[in-house]
Design a protein around this motif. Sequence first.
Motif, PDB file in Angstrom:
ATOM      1  N   GLU A 165       0.870  -1.287   0.109  1.00 44.26           N
ATOM      2  CA  GLU A 165      -0.148  -0.206   0.057  1.00 44.26           C
ATOM      3  C   GLU A 165       0.631   0.965  -0.092  1.00 44.26           C
ATOM      4  OE1 GLU A 165      -1.884  -2.653   2.872  1.00 44.26           O
ATOM      5  OE2 GLU A 165      -0.478  -2.385   2.893  1.00 44.26           O
ATOM      6  N   SER A 166       0.579   2.109  -0.301  1.00 44.60           N
ATOM      7  CA  SER A 166       0.925   3.490  -0.826  1.00 44.60           C
ATOM      8  C   SER A 166       0.038   4.455  -0.468  1.00 44.60           C
ATOM      9  CB  SER A 166       1.735   3.801  -2.010  1.00 44.60           C
ATOM     10  OG  SER A 166       0.789   3.170  -2.656  1.00 44.60           O
ATOM     11  N   GLY A 167       0.383   5.816  -0.132  1.00 43.26           N
ATOM     12  CA  GLY A 167      -0.913   6.744  -0.051  1.00 43.26           C
ATOM     13  C   GLY A 167      -1.097   7.586   1.058  1.00 43.26           C
ATOM     14  N   GLY A 168      -0.998   6.806   2.681  1.00 43.28           N
ATOM     15  CA  GLY A 168      -1.429   7.369   3.210  1.00 43.28           C
ATOM     16  C   GLY A 168      -0.911   9.080   3.644  1.00 43.28           C
ATOM     17  N   GLY A 169      -1.613   9.453   5.010  1.00 40.04           N
ATOM     18  CA  GLY A 169      -0.739  11.071   5.174  1.00 40.04           C
ATOM     19  C   GLY A 169      -1.507  11.398   6.430  1.00 40.04           C
ATOM     20  N   LEU A 170      -1.510  12.673   6.297  1.00 41.19           N
ATOM     21  CA  LEU A 170      -1.848  13.645   6.685  1.00 41.19           C
ATOM     22  C   LEU A 170      -2.240  14.502   6.367  1.00 41.19           C
ATOM     23  CD1 LEU A 170      -2.664  14.525   9.702  1.00 41.19           C
ATOM     24  CD2 LEU A 170      -0.744  16.287  10.006  1.00 41.19           C
ATOM     25  N   VAL A 171      -3.974  14.649   6.572  1.00 44.31           N
ATOM     26  CA  VAL A 171      -4.430  15.347   5.627  1.00 44.31           C
ATOM     27  C   VAL A 171      -5.969  16.398   6.881  1.00 44.31           C
ATOM     28  CG1 VAL A 171      -6.653  13.832   5.623  1.00 44.31           C
ATOM     29  CG2 VAL A 171      -6.571  15.641   3.893  1.00 44.31           C
ATOM     30  N   GLN A 172      -6.030  17.521   6.269  1.00 48.17           N
ATOM     31  CA  GLN A 172      -7.157  18.182   7.312  1.00 48.17           C
ATOM     32  C   GLN A 172      -8.786  17.407   7.370  1.00 48.17           C
ATOM     33  OE1 GLN A 172      -6.885  22.728   6.652  1.00 48.17           O
ATOM     34  NE2 GLN A 172      -5.729  22.677   8.534  1.00 48.17           N
ATOM     35  N   ALA A 173      -9.752  17.497   7.876  1.00 42.42           N
ATOM     36  CA  ALA A 173     -10.986  17.537   7.235  1.00 42.42           C
ATOM     37  C   ALA A 173     -11.523  18.199   6.476  1.00 42.42           C
ATOM     38  CB  ALA A 173     -11.934  17.408   9.153  1.00 42.42           C
ATOM     39  N   GLY A 174     -12.360  16.999   5.689  1.00 42.80           N
ATOM     40  CA  GLY A 174     -12.692  17.804   4.236  1.00 42.80           C
ATOM     41  C   GLY A 174     -11.923  17.681   3.095  1.00 42.80           C
ATOM     42  N   GLY A 175     -10.219  16.716   3.520  1.00 40.67           N
ATOM     43  CA  GLY A 175      -9.968  17.115   2.336  1.00 40.67           C
ATOM     44  C   GLY A 175     -10.006  15.851   1.170  1.00 40.67           C
ATOM     45  N   SER A 176      -8.351  15.238   0.632  1.00 44.00           N
ATOM     46  CA  SER A 176      -8.901  14.049   0.383  1.00 44.00           C
ATOM     47  C   SER A 176      -7.318  13.264   0.367  1.00 44.00           C
ATOM     48  CB  SER A 176      -9.215  14.577  -1.383  1.00 44.00           C
ATOM     49  OG  SER A 176     -10.210  14.923  -1.609  1.00 44.00           O
ATOM     50  N   LEU A 177      -7.296  12.004  -0.761  1.00 38.79           N
ATOM     51  CA  LEU A 177      -6.304  11.432  -0.245  1.00 38.79           C
ATOM     52  C   LEU A 177      -6.962  10.050  -1.494  1.00 38.79           C
ATOM     53  CD1 LEU A 177      -4.758  10.394   3.223  1.00 38.79           C
ATOM     54  CD2 LEU A 177      -3.630  12.238   1.754  1.00 38.79           C
ATOM     55  N   ARG A 178      -5.633   9.462  -1.731  1.00 39.46           N
ATOM     56  CA  ARG A 178      -5.519   8.315  -2.552  1.00 39.46           C
ATOM     57  C   ARG A 178      -4.925   7.268  -2.232  1.00 39.46           C
ATOM     58  NH1 ARG A 178      -5.325   7.470  -8.816  1.00 39.46           N
ATOM     59  NH2 ARG A 178      -2.976   6.932  -9.495  1.00 39.46           N
ATOM     60  N   LEU A 179      -5.339   6.389  -1.747  1.00 37.71           N
ATOM     61  CA  LEU A 179      -4.848   5.033  -1.555  1.00 37.71           C
ATOM     62  C   LEU A 179      -4.510   4.091  -2.426  1.00 37.71           C
ATOM     63  CD1 LEU A 179      -5.879   4.098   1.693  1.00 37.71           C
ATOM     64  CD2 LEU A 179      -4.462   5.657   1.262  1.00 37.71           C
ATOM     65  N   SER A 180      -3.226   3.305  -3.192  1.00 33.54           N
ATOM     66  CA  SER A 180      -2.979   2.226  -4.134  1.00 33.54           C
ATOM     67  C   SER A 180      -1.957   0.958  -3.125  1.00 33.54           C
ATOM     68  CB  SER A 180      -1.627   3.116  -5.171  1.00 33.54           C
ATOM     69  OG  SER A 180      -2.377   4.596  -5.680  1.00 33.54           O
ATOM     70  N   CYS A 181      -2.697   0.316  -3.831  1.00 31.53           N
ATOM     71  CA  CYS A 181      -2.740  -0.917  -3.196  1.00 31.53           C
ATOM     72  C   CYS A 181      -2.026  -1.533  -4.826  1.00 31.53           C
ATOM     73  CB  CYS A 181      -3.309  -2.057  -2.410  1.00 31.53           C
ATOM     74  SG  CYS A 181      -2.910  -3.143  -1.966  1.00 31.53           S
ATOM     75  N   ALA A 182      -0.612  -1.981  -3.855  1.00 36.07           N
ATOM     76  CA  ALA A 182      -0.172  -2.766  -5.837  1.00 36.07           C
ATOM     77  C   ALA A 182       0.004  -4.040  -5.128  1.00 36.07           C
ATOM     78  CB  ALA A 182       1.820  -2.682  -6.178  1.00 36.07           C
ATOM     79  N   ALA A 183       0.058  -5.182  -6.396  1.00 36.51           N
ATOM     80  CA  ALA A 183      -0.415  -6.630  -5.857  1.00 36.51           C
ATOM     81  C   ALA A 183       0.376  -7.207  -6.953  1.00 36.51           C
ATOM     82  CB  ALA A 183      -1.645  -7.221  -5.853  1.00 36.51           C
ATOM     83  N   SER A 184       1.602  -8.335  -6.658  1.00 37.92           N
ATOM     84  CA  SER A 184       2.382  -8.671  -7.536  1.00 37.92           C
ATOM     85  C   SER A 184       1.857 -10.768  -7.151  1.00 37.92           C
ATOM     86  CB  SER A 184       3.991  -8.624  -6.859  1.00 37.92           C
ATOM     87  OG  SER A 184       4.529  -9.106  -5.880  1.00 37.92           O
ATOM     88  N   GLY A 185       2.749 -11.437  -8.183  1.00 39.67           N
ATOM     89  CA  GLY A 185       2.153 -12.888  -7.771  1.00 39.67           C
ATOM     90  C   GLY A 185       1.385 -13.362  -8.456  1.00 39.67           C
ATOM     91  N   GLY A 186       1.143 -12.986  -9.501  1.00 35.63           N
ATOM     92  CA  GLY A 186      -0.305 -13.713 -10.698  1.00 35.63           C
ATOM     93  C   GLY A 186      -1.485 -13.831  -9.923  1.00 35.63           C
ATOM     94  N   ILE A 187      -1.818 -13.188  -9.030  1.00 38.47           N
ATOM     95  CA  ILE A 187      -3.665 -13.129  -8.830  1.00 38.47           C
ATOM     96  C   ILE A 187      -4.611 -12.400  -9.292  1.00 38.47           C
ATOM     97  CG2 ILE A 187      -2.739 -15.098  -6.871  1.00 38.47           C
ATOM     98  CD1 ILE A 187      -3.758 -11.310  -5.246  1.00 38.47           C
ATOM     99  N   PHE A 188      -3.988 -10.917  -9.338  1.00 44.81           N
ATOM    100  CA  PHE A 188      -4.909 -10.160  -9.179  1.00 44.81           C
ATOM    101  C   PHE A 188      -5.542  -9.965  -9.990  1.00 44.81           C
ATOM    102  CE2 PHE A 188      -5.496  -5.422  -8.435  1.00 44.81           C
ATOM    103  CZ  PHE A 188      -6.117  -5.042  -9.180  1.00 44.81           C
ATOM    104  N   ALA A 189      -6.226 -10.894 -10.812  1.00 47.20           N
ATOM    105  CA  ALA A 189      -6.952 -10.932 -12.449  1.00 47.20           C
ATOM    106  C   ALA A 189      -7.847 -11.281 -11.691  1.00 47.20           C
ATOM    107  CB  ALA A 189      -6.590 -11.132 -13.494  1.00 47.20           C
ATOM    108  N   ILE A 190      -7.865 -12.841 -10.348  1.00 47.45           N
ATOM    109  CA  ILE A 190      -8.932 -13.495 -10.267  1.00 47.45           C
ATOM    110  C   ILE A 190      -9.434 -13.345  -8.638  1.00 47.45           C
ATOM    111  CG2 ILE A 190      -8.184 -15.296 -11.551  1.00 47.45           C
ATOM    112  CD1 ILE A 190      -6.911 -16.465  -9.497  1.00 47.45           C
ATOM    113  N   ALA A 191      -9.007 -11.927  -7.933  1.00 51.63           N
ATOM    114  CA  ALA A 191      -8.734 -11.510  -6.911  1.00 51.63           C
ATOM    115  C   ALA A 191     -10.205 -10.619  -6.477  1.00 51.63           C
ATOM    116  CB  ALA A 191      -7.697 -11.076  -6.749  1.00 51.63           C
TER     117      ALA A 191
END
Length: 117
Positions: free
Chosen positions: A6-32
């Motif tokens: 995972e990546s993209g976390g952090g500190l933000v003020q109320a009303g703000g926005s964040l986008r989290l990402s999760c990169a998967a490896s191991g060949g399972i993503f398409a069926i998960a």
Amino acid sequence: QVQLVESGGGLVQAGGSLRLSCAASGGIFAIAAMGWYRQAPGKQRELVATISSGSSTNYADSVKCRFTISRDNAKNTVYLQMNSLKPEDTAVYYCNAHIQLLKADYWGQGTQVTVSS
């Protein structure tokens, strides 16, 4: 070996926005089915949103209309766009991959999201 990062976390003020990402490896993503969960201090881990391999989505009532989950199968990545953040959204956010065929679940290490009032 399946890994979720995972990546993209952090500190933000109320009303703000964040986008989290999760990169998967191991060949399972398409069926998960992929999901985001969160755990606040002293509370149990709870579901935030899920997206199936066919891109059907499901959200916790507390985040509906504020959060959007999406996936990019070409990049083996799932995203969580979080808008209109509230202090009660403060938690460690975990990425999950669920593979029904294998009855297997995989978890990322978590990323901290802190929303200040």
